[in-house]
Design an enzyme around this catalytic site. Structure first.
Site, short mmCIF file in Angstrom:
data_model
loop_
_atom_site.label_atom_id
_atom_site.label_comp_id
_atom_site.label_asym_id
_atom_site.label_seq_id
_atom_site.Cartn_x
_atom_site.Cartn_y
_atom_site.Cartn_z
CD GLU A 190 -3.08 -0.93 0.23
OE1 GLU A 190 -3.09 0.09 -0.48
OE2 GLU A 190 -3.94 -1.83 0.16
NE ARG B 165 -3.73 2.91 -0.41
CZ ARG B 165 -4.96 2.93 0.06
NH1 ARG B 165 -5.54 4.07 0.35
NH2 ARG B 165 -5.63 1.81 0.25
CG ASP C 123 -6.48 -7.26 -6.92
OD1 ASP C 123 -5.40 -7.54 -6.38
OD2 ASP C 123 -7.25 -6.38 -6.48
CD GLU D 107 -11.19 -1.53 -7.64
OE1 GLU D 107 -10.15 -1.29 -6.99
OE2 GLU D 107 -12.34 -1.26 -7.22
#
Length: 670
Positions: free
Chosen positions: A192, A196, A341, A534
């Site tokens: 993360e 980010r 994913d 998404e």
């Protein structure tokens, strides 16, 4: 794709609760500990010495200071205008029904997205400036670590550049210069923080240097002429994150201590790392290697892909957990939702990032996409919606017809892989275009329709976090219908005339005479909506690639639903010195205005339950993709840019010098 900030601290044990997982960081270690015995952690990491190369000459990170002056109040006019516009929805325009309509002013619609961002940002700026979490109803927030990580500011920075919001970019840059530091003695989630924070800083550098016309600001790196603030911060952060890769196998630990640069195994899942998280940091570190010339950044992240691929998993589909100690997968759960994913997303994007000079990643993508079609794609019972299922117990066990909202990245990624970002009309004329590519585009279209259906199926017009689908007792698989498809066999010649089965049409308001709604089942615990990007992300790719305006219309309906149902509204109370006596007798409650937007605890009731949390990806991704969807296709074109899994754009570039593919695939059995 990112996960949201969790409301509490449960374990990762439930695969259906990704929003609850404490996945953006690990719990703080006890003071004075220098590592975790038994996990192969480095006991003495020379982070200070590493950083000397970044700052040099005794320079240190800026000390924390009070926020700079010049803070703007929330834009009341924008908030009032947006709320008034919400009230006119039903009268202002009919919902798109797939038929003929008067010409649409997409620039005006794009400006509405910009207005929504301004309201979101200005509310954060007033009530939670510098904090990592923002609660627009309570008008507050909190930091994740002392001093803040820049979770909201850095993540949204390039969105403000893209929207040309110069004064807000300047304010954010000042905070980054004066207040942002990454030397806290605290653990953060490796993935993360990379996608980010590192991705946000790199994208800000890219846009500020390649597109100086977008929100231009003066250099404020006082005392360091010629140095770039964003690269300075990014390099410092990357040096700290690099310690996560110091495992026995090279697979990064789930978390890393920023101060010591020591990797920390996950506190759940027997220390295993998420496969998606371990394999979705490559775009960021490779671009930083290109900018700095530090090839070590490149080597540590491509080593991860080699370790993964050396295991020769069947049909290119991977279990969702992997051990940093052994480099082996744990468990048999295979899915493209949470924990799985973005591995697939980053295969094709690594190929495109280096200007198609690393064919190994295209080969891996093609293999995985064929595996997805063979094992995971099925048709729903009634309307024959194309469903991307899961195999919780392995490829040869039963299919679970469950789709996380996270899986809706796939339609756009498939289309991107088929054309390389070129318009479909151009790509189809290329000599390498085959029936296989036609099938990929159709699969992308059908999955896009399914994701859109999950929005239509709720009372708010916003998708739940998870949707289940009704299948036949013996699931009708795409591979059963088309066993000789070029996509499954790998043959490049056409073996059939008909493309895969198409589902029934879906319109924005939903035709209740059709039975497609009966195919979708939303469980009570999955009714939350986290402002996820998404689906609009895939709409952006599908429109840019196919040119089909339908995807823009679907996006517009989604955007209106977000504004209508996630808005935080309050009455704007005029101050006593600006109101006349007559005003006070007739307007004691002021005018209603939108002051922010929040995720929802229940998107299938009216009014919906609001969670009082603005996810950082609301401004970093969701609104950005809406804005780009309604922009001209040449703006930040797909042919020249690659977006990381947090929607931060980076340029395509060429290999050279030490930046090259340093590994080859092991031979596969025929």
């Amino acid at each position: 794709m990112p996960f949201p900030y969790p409301p509490n601290n449960p374990s990762f044990s439930s695969p259906q609760r990704p929003f609850d997982s404490n996945n953006w960081r690990a719990a703080s270690r006890s003071p004075g500990t220098s590592g975790l015995p038994g996990y192969g952690l480095s006991q003495s990491v020379g982070i200070a010495n590493n950083l000397n190369g970044v700052f040099g000459a005794g320079r240190t990170l800026p000390m924390y200071k009070d926020k700079p002056s010049g803070l703007k109040m929330p834009n009341s006019a924008k908030g009032e205008e947006l709320w008034a516009w919400v009230q006119r929805f039903d009268d202002a325009e009919p919902a798109y029904d797939g038929g003929e309509q008067k010409p649409v002013d997409w620039n005006a619609r794009r400006e509405k997205v910009r207005d929504a961002f301004i309201v979101s940002w200005d509310g954060y700026e007033q009530y939670a400036w510098g904090l990592d979490q923002y609660h627009p109803i309570a008008k507050g927030g909190k930091t994740m670590v002392a001093g803040g990580m820049g979770w909201q500011i850095v993540d949204a920075l390039d969105t403000m550049m893209i929207m040309n919001l110069t004064s807000r970019v300047q304010h954010a840059r000042s905070w980054i210069h004066y207040s942002l530091r990454y030397n806290q003695d605290h653990d953060v989630n490796t993935f993360e923080t990379t996608i980010r924070m590192l991705g946000g800083l790199l994208s800000a550098h890219y846009l500020s240097t390649s597109r100086p016309d977008l929100a231009p600001v003066a250099d404020d790196d006082i005392g360091a002429p010629g140095e770039d603030l964003y690269i300075e911060k990014a390099t410092d952060l990357a040096e700290r994150l690099a310690g996560a890769f110091e495992s026995l196998s090279g697979i990064p630990y789930a978390s890393v201590n920023l101060n010591t640069s020591e990797g920390i195994p996950s506190h759940a899942d027997k220390g295993a790392s998420s496969t998606a998280e371990a394999t979705s940091v490559q775009l960021e570190f490779k671009y930083l290697a290109k900018l700095t010339g530090e090839a070590e950044y490149w080597r540590i992240v491509e080593k991860v892909i080699q370790v993964v691929d050396d295991q020769k998993m069947e049909d290119g589909l991977l279990p969702i957990f992997i051990s940093p100690e052994t480099g082996k997968f744990t468990g048999n759960n295979i899915r493209l939702g949470s924990r799985g994913d973005s591995y697939y997303e980053y295969l094709i994007k690594q190929y495109l990032q280096t200007s198609e000079q690393e064919p190994v990643y295209k080969e891996m993508w093609d293999e995985a996409l064929a595996g997805i079609r063979k094992h995971l794609l099925a048709y729903s019972k009634g309307a024959r919606l194309l469903v991307l299922g899961e195999r919780p117990s392995g490829l040869h066990k039963s299919l679970l017809p469950k789709m996380d909202h996270l899986t809706c990245f796939l339609p756009g990624t498939i289309a991107l892989g088929a054309t390389g970002g070129m318009p479909l009309s151009v790509a189809k004329k290329s000599p390498g275009w085959t029936q296989r590519h036609d099938e990929e585009i159709l699969i992308a279209r059908e999955l896009m329709k399914t994701c859109w259906a999950t929005y239509l199926a709720t009372s708010t017009g916003l998708a739940p976090e998870i949707a289940y689908f009704k299948l036949d007792d013996t699931p009708l698989m795409m591979s059963d219908l088309y066993p000789h498809s070029t996509m499954i066999t790998g043959n490049r010649e056409s073996q059939q005339q008909d493309l895969p089965l198409q589902s029934q049409p879906l319109y924005p308001l939903g035709d209740k005479t059709l039975n497609w709604r009966n195919d979708i089942n939303i469980h009570n615990q999955d009714r939350h909506n986290l402002q996820r990007p998404e689906t609009v992300e895939s709409l952006f790719y599908m429109y840019r690639i196919t040119g089909d305006e339908t995807y823009r219309h679907w996006g517009w309906e989604m955007f209106k639903s977000f504004i209508r149902h996630t808005a935080v509204v309050e009455n704007d109370q005029p101050s006593s010195n600006s109101r006349t006596e007559a005003d006070s007798s007739t307007s004691s409650h002021g005018r209603p205005r939108i002051v922010g937007f929040t995720s929802l605890s229940n998107c299938n009731t009216l009014p919906p339950g609001q969670r009082d949390n603005t996810e950082s990806f609301w401004m970093a991704e969701t609104l950005k993709y809406f804005y780009l969807l309604f922009s001209d296709r040449e703006f930040l074109s797909l042919e020249e840019n690659v977006f990381n899994t947090e929607a931060h754009p980076m340029p395509r570039f060429k290999l050279g010098g030490d930046l090259k593919t340093g590994w080859t695939r092991k031979l596969r059995d025929p």
